[in-house]
Design an enzyme around this catalytic site. Sequence first.
Site, PDB file in Angstrom:
ATOM      1  N   ILE A  52       0.847  -1.207   0.000  1.00  0.00           N
ATOM      2  CA  ILE A  52       0.000   0.000   0.000  1.00  0.00           C
ATOM      3  C   ILE A  52       0.877   1.251   0.000  1.00  0.00           C
ATOM      4  CG2 ILE A  52      -1.930   1.178   1.122  1.00  0.00           C
ATOM      5  CD1 ILE A  52      -2.630  -1.521   2.463  1.00  0.00           C
ATOM      6  N   ASP A 107      12.100   2.523   5.149  1.00  0.00           N
ATOM      7  CA  ASP A 107      11.666   1.124   5.149  1.00  0.00           C
ATOM      8  C   ASP A 107      12.880   0.281   5.526  1.00  0.00           C
ATOM      9  OD1 ASP A 107       9.072  -0.306   3.291  1.00  0.00           O
ATOM     10  OD2 ASP A 107      10.615  -1.534   4.263  1.00  0.00           O
ATOM     11  N   SER A 166      -7.116  -1.146  10.539  1.00  0.00           N
ATOM     12  CA  SER A 166      -7.745  -2.268   9.844  1.00  0.00           C
ATOM     13  C   SER A 166      -9.157  -2.500  10.345  1.00  0.00           C
ATOM     14  CB  SER A 166      -6.904  -3.513  10.108  1.00  0.00           C
ATOM     15  OG  SER A 166      -7.596  -4.673   9.709  1.00  0.00           O
ATOM     16  N   TYR A 191      -1.544  -9.503  15.939  1.00  0.00           N
ATOM     17  CA  TYR A 191      -1.531  -8.502  14.860  1.00  0.00           C
ATOM     18  C   TYR A 191      -2.693  -7.518  15.030  1.00  0.00           C
ATOM     19  CZ  TYR A 191      -3.069  -6.429  10.516  1.00  0.00           C
ATOM     20  OH  TYR A 191      -3.545  -5.530   9.605  1.00  0.00           O
ATOM     21  N   LYS A 214      -3.005  -3.202  16.098  1.00  0.00           N
ATOM     22  CA  LYS A 214      -3.758  -2.124  15.445  1.00  0.00           C
ATOM     23  C   LYS A 214      -4.630  -1.391  16.474  1.00  0.00           C
ATOM     24  CE  LYS A 214      -2.036  -2.643  11.398  1.00  0.00           C
ATOM     25  NZ  LYS A 214      -1.046  -1.644  10.944  1.00  0.00           N
ATOM     26  N   PHE A 242     -12.098 -21.415   1.919  1.00  0.00           N
ATOM     27  CA  PHE A 242     -12.259 -21.783   3.331  1.00  0.00           C
ATOM     28  C   PHE A 242     -13.712 -21.664   3.793  1.00  0.00           C
ATOM     29  CE2 PHE A 242      -7.696 -20.123   3.565  1.00  0.00           C
ATOM     30  CZ  PHE A 242      -7.138 -21.396   3.488  1.00  0.00           C
TER      31      PHE A 242
HETATM   32  N1  UFG Z   1      -9.698 -17.166   1.615  1.00  0.00           N
HETATM   33  C1  UFG Z   1      -9.869 -18.419   1.023  1.00  0.00           C
HETATM   34  N2  UFG Z   1      -8.754 -19.070   0.584  1.00  0.00           N
HETATM   35  C2  UFG Z   1      -7.494 -18.553   0.698  1.00  0.00           C
HETATM   36  C3  UFG Z   1      -7.352 -17.266   1.309  1.00  0.00           C
HETATM   37  C4  UFG Z   1      -8.484 -16.624   1.748  1.00  0.00           C
HETATM   38  O1  UFG Z   1     -10.978 -18.922   0.901  1.00  0.00           O
HETATM   39  O2  UFG Z   1      -6.525 -19.206   0.297  1.00  0.00           O
HETATM   40  C5  UFG Z   1     -10.905 -16.464   2.082  1.00  0.00           C
HETATM   41  C6  UFG Z   1     -10.866 -16.176   3.570  1.00  0.00           C
HETATM   42  O3  UFG Z   1     -11.369 -17.287   4.296  1.00  0.00           O
HETATM   43  C7  UFG Z   1     -11.739 -14.932   3.655  1.00  0.00           C
HETATM   44  C8  UFG Z   1     -11.475 -14.211   2.327  1.00  0.00           C
HETATM   45  O4  UFG Z   1     -10.939 -15.203   1.458  1.00  0.00           O
HETATM   46  O5  UFG Z   1     -13.075 -15.286   3.687  1.00  0.00           O
HETATM   47  C9  UFG Z   1     -10.451 -13.080   2.453  1.00  0.00           C
HETATM   48  O6  UFG Z   1      -9.302 -13.585   3.105  1.00  0.00           O
HETATM   49  P1  UFG Z   1      -7.929 -12.749   3.186  1.00  0.00           P
HETATM   50  O7  UFG Z   1      -6.937 -13.594   3.892  1.00  0.00           O
HETATM   51  O8  UFG Z   1      -7.563 -12.227   1.834  1.00  0.00           O
HETATM   52  O9  UFG Z   1      -8.351 -11.491   4.038  1.00  0.00           O
HETATM   53  P2  UFG Z   1      -8.906 -11.418   5.528  1.00  0.00           P
HETATM   54  O10 UFG Z   1     -10.248 -10.765   5.417  1.00  0.00           O
HETATM   55  O11 UFG Z   1      -8.839 -12.692   6.243  1.00  0.00           O
HETATM   56  O12 UFG Z   1      -7.784 -10.515   6.186  1.00  0.00           O
HETATM   57  C10 UFG Z   1      -7.664  -9.170   5.868  1.00  0.00           C
HETATM   58  C11 UFG Z   1      -6.211  -8.715   6.063  1.00  0.00           C
HETATM   59  C12 UFG Z   1      -5.805  -8.765   7.496  1.00  0.00           C
HETATM   60  C13 UFG Z   1      -6.835  -8.090   8.352  1.00  0.00           C
HETATM   61  C14 UFG Z   1      -8.198  -8.654   8.082  1.00  0.00           C
HETATM   62  C15 UFG Z   1      -9.268  -7.927   8.819  1.00  0.00           C
HETATM   63  O13 UFG Z   1      -5.333  -9.516   5.317  1.00  0.00           O
HETATM   64  O14 UFG Z   1      -4.581  -8.074   7.622  1.00  0.00           O
HETATM   65  O15 UFG Z   1      -8.498  -8.493   6.706  1.00  0.00           O
HETATM   66  O16 UFG Z   1     -10.483  -8.579   8.671  1.00  0.00           O
HETATM   67  F1  UFG Z   1      -6.555  -8.290   9.668  1.00  0.00           F
END
Ligand code: UFG
Length: 336
Positions: free
Chosen positions: A12, A31, A125, A150, A154, A218
Amino acid sequence: MKILVTGGTGYIGSHTAVELQNSGHEVVIVDNLSNSDNNVLNGIEKISGIRPEFEEFDLSDQAKTADFFKRHNDIEGIIHFAAHKAVGESVEKPLMYYRNNIFSLVNILQGMKDNEIENLVFSSSCTVYGQPEQLPVTENAPVQKAESPYGNTKQISEEIISDTVKSTKIKGIALRYFNPIGAHESAIIGELPIGVPNNLMPFITQTAIGKREFLRVFGDDYNTPDGTAIRDYIHVVDLAKAHVVAVERMVNDKMKKDFEVFNLGTGKGYSVLEVIKSFERSTGQKLNYQIVGRRPGDVEKVWADTQFANEELGWKAEKGIDEMTLSAWEWEKALE
Ligand code: UFG
């Protein structure tokens, strides 16, 4: 204006450095390159025509941070991205997360106080909301106990800033990001996950290009229309532009309170299966995926109420989901 962008070679941060320079601001990047590459500076230069000033050091080092601020006391605003951000890793290595994410913020605030720098934009976040009771979620929704170290960094960071503005001239804006995805339209900068990605979008693009065998979805037993979890995905360039608006709001004395919080999302939720469909539609690629069990710690659904950010910042996310998934694909191809 001269703006310090910490973590400016990250995902970002790099997009924000480009938008700041495109808006005529002077950018200084700090950085430690712990999760990024200094080639990103070439990318920023290529896109915006200007190479930002760069210093490589760790902001959790108090002496180095104090020395930096002494030499750069003409900075007018700071956008603080530099932090560790992997939820799972933070559970394994909590002290590393607290040391890095909290010490660096405290050192920056001290540097600001000592050098009369007043404006701080902080990367927060939507994780602070947990699973909200009401959707879309507004900035006034209660902050819930963090699921991971984590997430806790925040929350604690927001509290540190909110406490600090009360007794100093420092002002703060916390931007609560929903799910940033996509890449710059030039495909010169983008997200560079090291190792196996945790996040959905890089996992999709790496699967489509053949680096991964298949995507695991998932859970398909959530209480959502297609059973998969819903998030508010936002194009990283839209997100970057919000930072320019936020830092200008501070410097131009437009704030209504000394500590403000804004949601940065599109206001629209998409399920995992809808993101996959968008990817297939926008790129013409077929994606190999399988439904597996839920991932521990995942919330079912969350999307932003964007009214406050839209009205107060005068900013609105413009790019749709197909533009997001296509730009992520263009970036993945450019990495080959
Ligand atoms: N997902 C899958 N398969 C994968 C990866 C993700 O099905 O291989 C799903 C997750 O279960 C979720 C969605 O895709 O339903 C988004 O998952 P991400 O990991 O991309 O994002 P998250 O919402 O879990 O996490 C993000 C940020 C974190 C933050 C969080 C806050 O990456 O830093 O949002 O909700 F903490």
